[in-house]
Each structure stands twice: as C-alpha cells, then as structure tokens.
Write a protein that holds these residues in place. Structure first.
Motif, PDB file in Angstrom:
ATOM      1  N   LEU A 147      -5.103 -12.889  -3.646  1.00  0.00           N
ATOM      2  CA  LEU A 147      -6.033 -11.919  -3.075  1.00  0.00           C
ATOM      3  C   LEU A 147      -6.493 -12.348  -1.687  1.00  0.00           C
ATOM      4  O   LEU A 147      -6.585 -11.532  -0.766  1.00  0.00           O
ATOM      5  CB  LEU A 147      -7.257 -11.787  -3.980  1.00  0.00           C
ATOM      6  N   SER A 183      -3.746 -11.749   0.837  1.00  0.00           N
ATOM      7  CA  SER A 183      -3.059 -10.463   0.739  1.00  0.00           C
ATOM      8  C   SER A 183      -3.051  -9.732   2.075  1.00  0.00           C
ATOM      9  O   SER A 183      -3.989  -9.855   2.874  1.00  0.00           O
ATOM     10  CB  SER A 183      -3.733  -9.598  -0.322  1.00  0.00           C
ATOM     11  N   ASP A 238       0.667  -5.038  -0.477  1.00  0.00           N
ATOM     12  CA  ASP A 238       1.254  -5.456  -1.749  1.00  0.00           C
ATOM     13  C   ASP A 238       0.142  -5.845  -2.719  1.00  0.00           C
ATOM     14  O   ASP A 238      -0.589  -6.809  -2.508  1.00  0.00           O
ATOM     15  CB  ASP A 238       2.193  -6.643  -1.515  1.00  0.00           C
ATOM     16  N   GLN A 239       0.009  -5.088  -3.809  1.00  0.00           N
ATOM     17  CA  GLN A 239      -1.039  -5.350  -4.786  1.00  0.00           C
ATOM     18  C   GLN A 239      -0.467  -5.817  -6.126  1.00  0.00           C
ATOM     19  O   GLN A 239      -1.163  -5.776  -7.151  1.00  0.00           O
ATOM     20  CB  GLN A 239      -1.890  -4.094  -4.992  1.00  0.00           C
ATOM     21  N   THR A 240       0.762  -6.266  -6.105  1.00  0.00           N
ATOM     22  CA  THR A 240       1.399  -6.731  -7.332  1.00  0.00           C
ATOM     23  C   THR A 240       0.637  -7.907  -7.927  1.00  0.00           C
ATOM     24  O   THR A 240       0.451  -8.936  -7.295  1.00  0.00           O
ATOM     25  CB  THR A 240       2.853  -7.169  -7.053  1.00  0.00           C
ATOM     26  N   ILE A 298      -2.490  -8.151  -8.515  1.00  0.00           N
ATOM     27  CA  ILE A 298      -3.901  -8.286  -8.100  1.00  0.00           C
ATOM     28  C   ILE A 298      -4.637  -6.956  -8.114  1.00  0.00           C
ATOM     29  O   ILE A 298      -5.799  -6.881  -7.741  1.00  0.00           O
ATOM     30  CB  ILE A 298      -4.009  -8.897  -6.680  1.00  0.00           C
ATOM     31  N   TYR A 299      -3.968  -5.909  -8.567  1.00  0.00           N
ATOM     32  CA  TYR A 299      -4.561  -4.571  -8.499  1.00  0.00           C
ATOM     33  C   TYR A 299      -5.871  -4.489  -9.276  1.00  0.00           C
ATOM     34  O   TYR A 299      -6.787  -3.755  -8.894  1.00  0.00           O
ATOM     35  CB  TYR A 299      -3.579  -3.528  -9.024  1.00  0.00           C
ATOM     36  N   SER A 318      -8.173  -5.893  -6.536  1.00  0.00           N
ATOM     37  CA  SER A 318      -8.103  -5.248  -5.217  1.00  0.00           C
ATOM     38  C   SER A 318      -8.543  -3.794  -5.254  1.00  0.00           C
ATOM     39  O   SER A 318      -9.077  -3.276  -4.263  1.00  0.00           O
ATOM     40  CB  SER A 318      -6.679  -5.345  -4.663  1.00  0.00           C
ATOM     41  N   SER A 319      -8.344  -3.126  -6.373  1.00  0.00           N
ATOM     42  CA  SER A 319      -8.731  -1.720  -6.482  1.00  0.00           C
ATOM     43  C   SER A 319     -10.238  -1.537  -6.415  1.00  0.00           C
ATOM     44  O   SER A 319     -10.733  -0.426  -6.166  1.00  0.00           O
ATOM     45  CB  SER A 319      -8.199  -1.128  -7.795  1.00  0.00           C
ATOM     46  N   PHE A 340     -10.306  -3.408   1.231  1.00  0.00           N
ATOM     47  CA  PHE A 340      -9.044  -4.124   1.006  1.00  0.00           C
ATOM     48  C   PHE A 340      -7.956  -3.710   1.997  1.00  0.00           C
ATOM     49  O   PHE A 340      -7.138  -4.534   2.404  1.00  0.00           O
ATOM     50  CB  PHE A 340      -8.562  -3.885  -0.426  1.00  0.00           C
ATOM     51  N   THR A 341      -7.937  -2.447   2.392  1.00  0.00           N
ATOM     52  CA  THR A 341      -6.894  -1.961   3.306  1.00  0.00           C
ATOM     53  C   THR A 341      -7.357  -1.889   4.758  1.00  0.00           C
ATOM     54  O   THR A 341      -6.644  -1.351   5.602  1.00  0.00           O
ATOM     55  CB  THR A 341      -6.398  -0.566   2.860  1.00  0.00           C
TER      56      THR A 341
END
Length: 443
Positions: free
Chosen positions: A88, A91, A95-97, A99-100, A103-104, A109-110
C-alpha cells in the motif's frame, strides 16, 4: 478525537519537549535561545488547534481525510500484514491487486500528491499507534525544523534584526496555524525552509557538504511530490538570488549593469527547463496546460467545492490562456497579500485573516514611505530581490488560481515569511542609509 489521543499524545508531547530542551544549546546562541521553545510551542498549538477546529467546527476536512480515511487504513494493513502495508505504501494508485480491501477506503488513493501526504502520515502512524493528534504533532515538529533553519539563514546575515526575523518566521498567525497540522502545507513549508537553508549554505556561503546537498535534494523532491507549482516559483527566484549574490561581489558597476540582463535570461531559460521537467511528472503543470490548470482550479474552488463556504471572490474572467492570467496579475497579487478587506469579512476566520492582511498592507505602506525614492535601489539587494521575487510570483500564482478566501489563506502561507523579510530588509537598509548619512555629516 479518540481515547488513544488522550493516552498517546501526552507522551509524545513530553518527549518532544525533552528532546527540544536537549538539543537547544546546539541549535542556538545566546540571542536565538529565547525563541527556540516559544517557536516550537506555537507550532504545537497550531497543530492541535487545527485538529480541534476541523473536528468540532467543520466536522471533517482534509486533515482528517488524510488520516482517518487515509493513513489509518495503511496502519491497519501493517497490523494485519506488513507485506500488505508495504505494498500500500509504495502503490502507484493504479494496481490494487491484493490491497483493494484497504485502498478502496482511502479517499486520496488515486491522487498522487495527496497520497504522498497519506504516506508520510502512515509512516508516523507506525510510531504513534495511528493517533491523529500525535501524528499531527510530528508534522508540526517537521515544520518547526524547516522554519528554524530558514530563520538561521537570515539571522546569520542580519543578527540585529533577530526579533523581527523571529516574528516573520515563527509568529505570523496564519502561518503557524495552517503550517503546523496534518496538511500538505505543513510539509511544503518545512521543505521550503530547508531548501532555502541548503541553497544558502551551498551557493551563497559556499560551504558545500554532502549533508546540505542531501537536504536540498530531499526538500525539493518533497515539494515537487506534493505541490509542483511551488517549485515553479521558487527555483527561478533561487537562480536569480545566487547569480545576483555573485554579481554583487564585483566592484565594477558598469559590468554589473551589462551582466544583469544575461543573468535574468539564464534564470528564465533554466526555469523554462525546470517547468518542462515538472510537466513530465504531472501533465497539469506542463507549460501548455498551466493556464488551463489555473482556470479549472479557480473555478472549481469558487463555484463547486468551495461554493458553500461564503468566502469566494473573483478577479475577472479566466479563459485558460496565459494572456488572461497575466491581465489579472496585479489583482491576483493584491488579493493574496492584502485581502480580504474588513468589509468583505463573512465569518470569524475571515476576520482574523483580514486583520493580518491589513497589518501587512500598513507595513508595506510604511516601508514605502520610509524608503521613498530609494525603494527601487533597495530592491536590487540580492536577499531582498530573492524574497520579493518568490513572494510576488507566488502571490500571483495562488491569487489567480484560487478564488476563495478560505482556501487562499492556507495556500499563501509559503510566501508570508519571505514577503515580511523582504520588507524588513528594505526598512533595515533605510535605517542603515540614515546612519551612514548622519556619520557623513559628523565627519
């Protein structure tokens, strides 16, 4: 505010003061010693006050978004799995593989620049058990360190102005309030102070060390990763500062006059290439989109995200071109430095900002009155020219791209110490000229 704040924060508060009293003798002399603890204290008060106001008055805001909806989730990921926490932390926001789950829940985050603040807060959270107020205190300490280095940079050259320099660097209300809490502005203000100190050591005092080079590189990277536009106004001013310092050491006035246009040209060219590099990292700040970015930001703050704040202003129409920005330059500088006026006040916070702006306006008039016809000559002193160049350019940049007094008072804090110091140095030069004239008369 949580129970952990009441448990952890007093410990960190005590630790900060123990360390501060321990290092004070190495960081001060017999004159500056008196400012060290008070300067740290107002930063701590600012950090805690900002948290209280955002919590109980605004009931939310950026500072809590960075923590409660940001670094807290990274801290929780570290508690569950250090590997996930590290993923995280590093990151790219795409790519949220794996860690979603975390991160969601992170609002920024973006958003790369905002997420960099979240990253810093997350690192501190590991030591503070993700306690908001304790993490905010550590932000305040960083800001204090940067501004202390900034203060010593000018104090070494103008020790007779120590009281006024301390006021400019530590005790301007809006600066220690907005520049101490868990916000972008705290990091960039601290980095700006460190960068100024490092430039002075490396290029003005000509005492190059690996430590100073690392401080300069790290502080510039810190500013660049959070607020690119500060770099775009700071670097040109630094280039001219260094060049004029070297030029000032020459005895031939005719050579100085001939050389100065070349220095300005070189500064512009280097600034152009710096802007190109900045645009590579974030296309919003590419040269062909800077004016458009300013327009979008100003209208968003004025008519959308800040429309209910009741403190909006307008300077005229921005159409996304440089010409429309330049046309608004005088108004933009004025609104940043001297507004809101008293009759524009609509809430208690605007009143404080208005009183501060009025004081700055009156001080500016006083300096102009004292300097009179010598004002233009004073500006060309390297330290004054550097401070004015940065503060005026920065005032133009934020004034033309904000359109909201509530946001502007926060955005403009990096220029405040520089502008205040420029006025101090001009006034001091006026006093020195007077003393020199009196000396001539007695002889």
């Amino acid at each position: 505010m949580e129970l952990r704040d009441l448990i952890v924060t007093p410990f960190y508060l005590a630790l900060i003061y123990v360390v501060a009293y321990g290092v004070r003798s190495r960081m001060t002399d017999e004159i500056t010693r008196r400012y060290f603890i008070p300067a740290l204290t107002v930063r701590i008060i600012g950090a805690l006050a900002l948290g209280f106001i955002y919590d109980f008055y605004y009931q939310g805001g950026d500072t809590f978004s960075y923590h409660k909806f940001g670094s807290r989730h990274i801290w929780e990921a570290f508690m569950d799995s250090p590997a996930t926490g590290l993923k995280l932390m590093f990151s790219d926001g795409v790519d949220q593989t794996g860690i979603y789950k975390y991160s969601s829940k992170i609002l920024f985050f973006t958003d790369p620049s905002s997420y960099n603040v979240v990253r810093v807060a997350a690192v501190l959270d590991l030591f503070t058990f993700s306690t908001y107020s304790s993490t905010a205190l550590l932000f305040a300490v960083f800001s204090f360190i940067g501004m202390w280095l900034f203060f010593t940079t000018f104090y070494k050259r103008y020790p007779e102005l120590h009281r006024w320099l301390a006021l400019a660097c530590f005790f301007i209300p809006s600066v220690f309030f907005w520049g101490s809490g868990l916000l972008k502005d705290t990091i960039t203000l601290g980095c700006l102070g460190i960068a100024t100190y490092a430039v002075s050591k490396l290029f003005i005092e000509r005492k190059p060390t690996i430590k100073c080079a690392a401080l300069l590189a790290g502080s510039l990277f810190g500013i660049f990763s959070i607020k690119v536009y500060i770099i775009l106004t700071f670097l040109p001013a630094v280039i001219v500062w260094v060049s004029m310092t070297y030029l000032d050491q020459l005895r031939s006035m005719s050579f100085k006059i001939i050389t100065f246009p070349f220095i300005v040209t070189i500064a512009i060219l280097l600034s152009y290439f710096a802007a190109l590099k900045a645009g590579e990292g974030d296309e919003k700040y590419s040269l062909d989109k800077l004016a458009r970015t300013a327009q979008v930001t100003a209208y968003d703050i004025r008519y959308y995200t800040g429309k209910n704040a009741g403190s909006g202003y307008t300077l005229g129409e921005l159409d996304g071109t440089f010409s429309s920005m330049i046309a608004l330059a005088p108004q933009a500088v004025n609104v940043t430095l001297f507004r809101p006026y008293l009759w524009e006040v609509k809430n208690p916070f605007m009143l404080i900002s208005s009183i501060e702006s009025l004081g700055l306006f009156l001080f500016t008039l006083y300096v102009m009155y004292k300097k009179k016809l010598m004002l233009f000559r004073s500006v060309w002193q390297p330290d004054i020219f550097f401070s004015l160049t940065f503060s005026i350019a920065f005032a133009f940049a934020v004034g033309a791209s904000t359109f909201n007094f509530g946001t502007l008072v926060r955005y403009k804090i990096p220029l405040m110490p520089f502008y205040f110091i420029a006025l101090l140095l001009m006034l001091n030069q006026s006093n020195n000229d007077k003393k020199f004239d009196e000396l001539e008369l007695t002889e």
